[in-house]
Design a protein around this motif. Structure first.
Motif, mmCIF file in Angstrom:
data_model
loop_
_atom_site.group_PDB
_atom_site.id
_atom_site.type_symbol
_atom_site.label_atom_id
_atom_site.label_comp_id
_atom_site.label_asym_id
_atom_site.label_seq_id
_atom_site.Cartn_x
_atom_site.Cartn_y
_atom_site.Cartn_z
ATOM 1 N N HIS A 249 -0.193 9.268 -18.239
ATOM 2 C CA HIS A 249 0.481 10.055 -17.192
ATOM 3 C C HIS A 249 1.074 9.169 -16.100
ATOM 4 N N ALA A 250 1.572 8.028 -16.486
ATOM 5 C CA ALA A 250 2.152 7.114 -15.484
ATOM 6 C C ALA A 250 3.287 7.795 -14.719
ATOM 7 N N ASP A 251 3.910 8.783 -15.361
ATOM 8 C CA ASP A 251 5.014 9.492 -14.691
ATOM 9 C C ASP A 251 4.541 10.275 -13.459
ATOM 10 N N LYS A 252 3.255 10.456 -13.335
ATOM 11 C CA LYS A 252 2.754 11.263 -12.201
ATOM 12 C C LYS A 252 2.340 10.416 -11.006
ATOM 13 N N LEU A 253 2.367 9.109 -11.175
ATOM 14 C CA LEU A 253 1.817 8.239 -10.117
ATOM 15 C C LEU A 253 2.558 8.375 -8.793
ATOM 16 N N HIS A 254 3.825 8.793 -8.849
ATOM 17 C CA HIS A 254 4.595 8.885 -7.599
ATOM 18 C C HIS A 254 4.028 9.956 -6.667
ATOM 19 N N ASN A 255 3.178 10.830 -7.181
ATOM 20 C CA ASN A 255 2.585 11.856 -6.311
ATOM 21 C C ASN A 255 1.307 11.380 -5.617
ATOM 22 N N MET A 256 0.959 10.114 -5.855
ATOM 23 C CA MET A 256 -0.203 9.559 -5.145
ATOM 24 C C MET A 256 0.331 8.732 -3.981
ATOM 25 N N PRO A 257 0.132 9.186 -2.745
ATOM 26 C CA PRO A 257 0.774 8.502 -1.614
ATOM 27 C C PRO A 257 0.246 7.082 -1.405
ATOM 28 N N ASN A 258 1.119 6.235 -0.879
ATOM 29 C CA ASN A 258 0.710 4.872 -0.531
ATOM 30 C C ASN A 258 -0.463 4.911 0.418
ATOM 31 N N ASN A 259 -1.321 3.926 0.292
ATOM 32 C CA ASN A 259 -2.470 3.898 1.195
ATOM 33 C C ASN A 259 -2.737 2.457 1.638
ATOM 34 N N ASN A 260 -2.314 2.135 2.843
ATOM 35 C CA ASN A 260 -2.500 0.772 3.346
ATOM 36 C C ASN A 260 -3.587 0.713 4.419
ATOM 37 N N ALA A 261 -4.656 1.488 4.194
ATOM 38 C CA ALA A 261 -5.691 1.591 5.234
ATOM 39 C C ALA A 261 -6.295 0.230 5.568
ATOM 40 N N LEU A 262 -6.609 -0.543 4.543
ATOM 41 C CA LEU A 262 -7.294 -1.816 4.805
ATOM 42 C C LEU A 262 -6.418 -2.714 5.683
ATOM 43 N N ALA A 263 -5.156 -2.855 5.289
ATOM 44 C CA ALA A 263 -4.240 -3.701 6.062
ATOM 45 C C ALA A 263 -4.053 -3.119 7.464
ATOM 46 N N GLY A 264 -3.881 -1.819 7.548
ATOM 47 C CA GLY A 264 -3.628 -1.176 8.847
ATOM 48 C C GLY A 264 -4.773 -1.413 9.817
ATOM 49 N N LEU A 265 -6.002 -1.256 9.320
ATOM 50 C CA LEU A 265 -7.166 -1.411 10.200
ATOM 51 C C LEU A 265 -7.371 -2.885 10.569
ATOM 52 N N CYS A 266 -7.301 -3.744 9.560
ATOM 53 C CA CYS A 266 -7.532 -5.172 9.845
ATOM 54 C C CYS A 266 -6.427 -5.732 10.742
ATOM 55 N N ASP A 267 -5.195 -5.307 10.509
ATOM 56 C CA ASP A 267 -4.112 -5.758 11.388
ATOM 57 C C ASP A 267 -4.377 -5.307 12.826
ATOM 58 N N GLY A 268 -5.000 -4.138 12.967
ATOM 59 C CA GLY A 268 -5.371 -3.651 14.302
ATOM 60 C C GLY A 268 -6.338 -4.615 14.975
ATOM 61 N N MET A 269 -7.331 -5.075 14.197
ATOM 62 C CA MET A 269 -8.283 -6.040 14.771
ATOM 63 C C MET A 269 -7.555 -7.325 15.170
ATOM 64 N N VAL A 270 -6.614 -7.727 14.333
ATOM 65 C CA VAL A 270 -5.910 -8.983 14.612
ATOM 66 C C VAL A 270 -4.961 -8.820 15.817
ATOM 67 N N LYS A 271 -4.385 -7.642 15.972
ATOM 68 C CA LYS A 271 -3.552 -7.407 17.165
ATOM 69 C C LYS A 271 -4.414 -7.535 18.434
ATOM 70 N N ALA A 272 -5.641 -7.015 18.366
ATOM 71 C CA ALA A 272 -6.551 -7.146 19.511
ATOM 72 C C ALA A 272 -6.914 -8.621 19.718
ATOM 73 N N TRP A 273 -7.134 -9.321 18.621
ATOM 74 C CA TRP A 273 -7.443 -10.758 18.675
ATOM 75 C C TRP A 273 -6.289 -11.516 19.342
ATOM 76 N N ASP A 274 -5.054 -11.136 18.993
ATOM 77 C CA ASP A 274 -3.866 -11.759 19.612
ATOM 78 C C ASP A 274 -3.849 -11.518 21.122
ATOM 79 N N ILE A 275 -4.198 -10.301 21.524
ATOM 80 C CA ILE A 275 -4.198 -9.966 22.954
ATOM 81 C C ILE A 275 -5.222 -10.832 23.687
ATOM 82 N N TYR A 276 -6.347 -11.078 23.037
ATOM 83 C CA TYR A 276 -7.403 -11.896 23.652
ATOM 84 C C TYR A 276 -6.916 -13.341 23.852
#
Ligand code: ADP
Ligand code: MG
Length: 565
Positions: A249-276
């Motif tokens: 069912h590879a044709d159905k994969l487009h209905n699974m939304p992108n999920n960049n949670a790990l990058a989004g959260l870790c980048d948040g920590m790094v943005k705070a690190w940059d501010i420090y």
């Protein structure tokens, strides 16, 4: 739990059941795939630092209405801003928690830290919020039942009584002028009407059979501390993408939304690190004594090292911080000779994490330091259930959000939330809970699952408490999510797995960084889906009741793949 024969069922993304030989083969492969892609946990029954089990998962993704998913994603930056503003409103937090901290020792301890920090001034004005707004579809959503809304003559006395005289946290604030009283009365009236409509919802839903699987969603809770699944959320999609492809069912994969949670959260920590702005400073993860959910922490650490090779992550328990930590000249947090820029709490949200005064002292030390905390103490307090209940009261959102459209949108996500404070409104809630307990869930000021009381168990629990003790709890309308049907795969579970009835809870991550005056970063950061048996009250994956899942987005007017079983 809250489902019965009339509960609507979301159609599946593929036709089930699978032929047994195909099911056995794909399940065995998926288990290995899960372990080898870090969708794993330490075993609680056969614990070893040296090994992992795959985390329970749902074999194929559970369906979720696309519009509702997109609405949740779009709303997250507004929720981020709301929580940021709440966290920085000293009067609101103080007033809202005033009754609770008289009886809830844990919240009182957190509040004491807050009070001491307020008295001495914040060393670090910037906070890092990494939030997760948890929600469930409400199959009895009144917006989809215009017929039900028109015909609500005979019900609702209970909630009308609760709404009557319900003191709001905002109204309880100091210095309210007389000329505002009329406005307040109007707000109360409006509130009574809102409560009335919420309370009649269930009765109407059943009377008119207007449930829909393609329904609106309601917020279960908002997490401001240790919001997990930044790795396991995306990892769930990886497993299910593999399974769907294996099944042709590879044709159905487009209905699974992108999920960049790990990058989004870790980048948040790094943005705070940059501010420090100290190149040698580290990011500190505060961890439990034993981390069963280890992949959901290590992958954050690995992502940071791989993406930002110059940044080091340290892991310490509260006890270790007490032993090793001290403040430097400028109140910088030092662990030995290493300066800490950012502290990410994956522990510290439940009493069991504080074995003695030492751990509380460590929390206070960190709070008074220059390090940027996720969460800072005011963010932690803003995430309490009591604050969530207060936010759902009428006119309170206006205190934190300016745009009327945004107020309307956020207002809609709350289901009925009722105070159990020791006053007229709280007593009316108490009576209502005794009369119709099956409509509610009773929640204390705790995180991490397994603390709530459901339905018929509520009267006994409430009767055991004194009037004052009740104010440590809130009452909430039960949400009735639609069912999905699928295979849940667990370590040591049946092979092949059986088809079971399940319900899902979606979590949307958000990152917000700023101080009391300014927000410097605010974005939505991926999602996670947890699914549990429909008969279970709670679905914590680490707690052993839920399973990793990810959404398969469907539209109500799709009829290309009506794959019901
Ligand atoms: P915790 O902070 O312990 O995670 P939650 O408020 O998230 O507390 O409740 C734990 C679980 O209980 C949720 O994940 C959900 O499965 C269930 N739950 C909580 N509130 C409701 C509700 N109003 N309706 C239905 N289920 C609920
Ligand atoms: Mg929760």
């Amino acid at each position: 739990m809250s489902s019965d024969a009339t509960t609507p069922v979301l159609r599946n993304c593929i036709r089930l059941p699978l032929p047994e030989d195909e099911l056995l083969e794909v399940t065995a492969k998926a288990k290995d795939y899960a372990i080898m892609h870090g969708a794993a946990m330490r075993s609680k029954t056969a614990f070893s630092q040296d090994s992992l089990n795959f985390a329970p998962f749902v074999l194929v993704p559970s369906s979720f209405p696309r519009k509702e998913f997109e609405k949740a994603v779009a709303l997250q930056p507004i929720i981020n801003r709301l929580m940021h503003n709440v966290a920085h409103d000293e009067e609101f937090i103080t007033t809202t928690l005033a009754e609770t901290i008289k009886v809830d020792e844990f919240t009182a301890n957190l509040f004491n830290i807050y009070r001491k920090v307020l008295a001495h001034g914040f060393t670090q004005r910037i906070s890092l919020g990494m939030l997760r707004s948890d929600l469930m579809l409400e199959s009895g959503c009144p917006e989809l039942s215009p017929r039900a809304l028109e015909d609500r003559k005979d019900g609702g006395q209970d909630a009308a009584a609760v709404g009557k005289g319900a003191g709001t946290a905002a109204a309880a604030g100091t210095g309210r002028k007389e000329k505002e009283e009329q406005k307040e009365e109007e707000e109360q009236k409006e509130h009574r009407e809102t409560q009335l409509s919420r309370a009649t919802k269930e009765r109407e839903r059943r009377a008119t059979s207007t449930q829909s699987a393609y329904c609106c969603w309601k917020q279960v809770e908002i997490n401001t501390i240790a919001s997990g699944f930044g790795h396991l959320g995306p990892a769930s999609k990886t497993i299910q993408r593999f399974v769907l492809s294996e099944l042709g069912h590879a044709d159905k994969l487009h209905n699974m939304p992108n999920n960049n949670a790990l990058a989004g959260l870790c980048d948040g920590m790094v943005k705070a690190w940059d501010i420090y702005a100290k190149p040698k400073a580290v990011i500190l993860f505060i961890i439990e004594d034993v981390s069963y959910n280890i992949c959901d922490q290590r992958f954050h650490e690995f992502y940071i090292r791989e993406t930002y090779p110059h940044i080091k992550v340290l892991r310490r328990t509260l006890t270790e911080v007490h032993r090793e930590g001290k403040l430097g000249q400028a109140k910088e947090l030092l662990l030995g000779s290493q300066e800490v820029a950012v502290i990410y709490f994956r522990a510290g949200y439940e009493p069991g994490h504080y074995h003695s005064q030492s751990e509380w002292d460590a929390r206070y030390l960190m709070e008074t330091s220059l390090a940027i905390k996720c969460p800072s103490i005011h963010y932690h307090l803003a995430g309490t259930k009591k604050v969530q209940q207060a936010l759902a009261q009428p006119a309170v959102l206006e205190r934190f959000i300016n745009d009327p459209e945004e107020i309307k949108a956020v207002g809609k996500i709350f289901t009925g939330l009722y105070s159990l404070d020791d006053n007229e409104a709280g007593n009316a809630t108490y009576e209502m809970a005794l009369r119709t307990p099956e409509r509610f869930v009773l929640k204390p000021q705790r995180e991490g699952g397994g603390n709530n009381v459901y339905g018929v168990d509520i009267p006994d629990a409430l009767k055991r408490m004194s009037r004052v003790e009740r104010s440590a709890w809130i009452l909430m309308d039960l949400i009735h999510p639609p069912l999905t049907k699928g295979y849940m795969v667990r370590p040591g579970g049946d092979m092949p797995p059986q088809i079971v009835d399940m319900v899902s809870e979606l979590g949307i991550f958000g990152v917000v960084i700023g101080d009391a005056e300014h927000i410097v970063h605010n974005y939505q950061a991926g999602h996670m889906l947890r699914t549990k048996l429909s008969t279970a009250n709670e679905g914590g994956v680490a707690a052993g009741l839920g399973a990793l899942d990810s959404p398969y987005l469907i539209d109500s007017d799709d009829d290309e793949d009506l794959d019901q079983i």
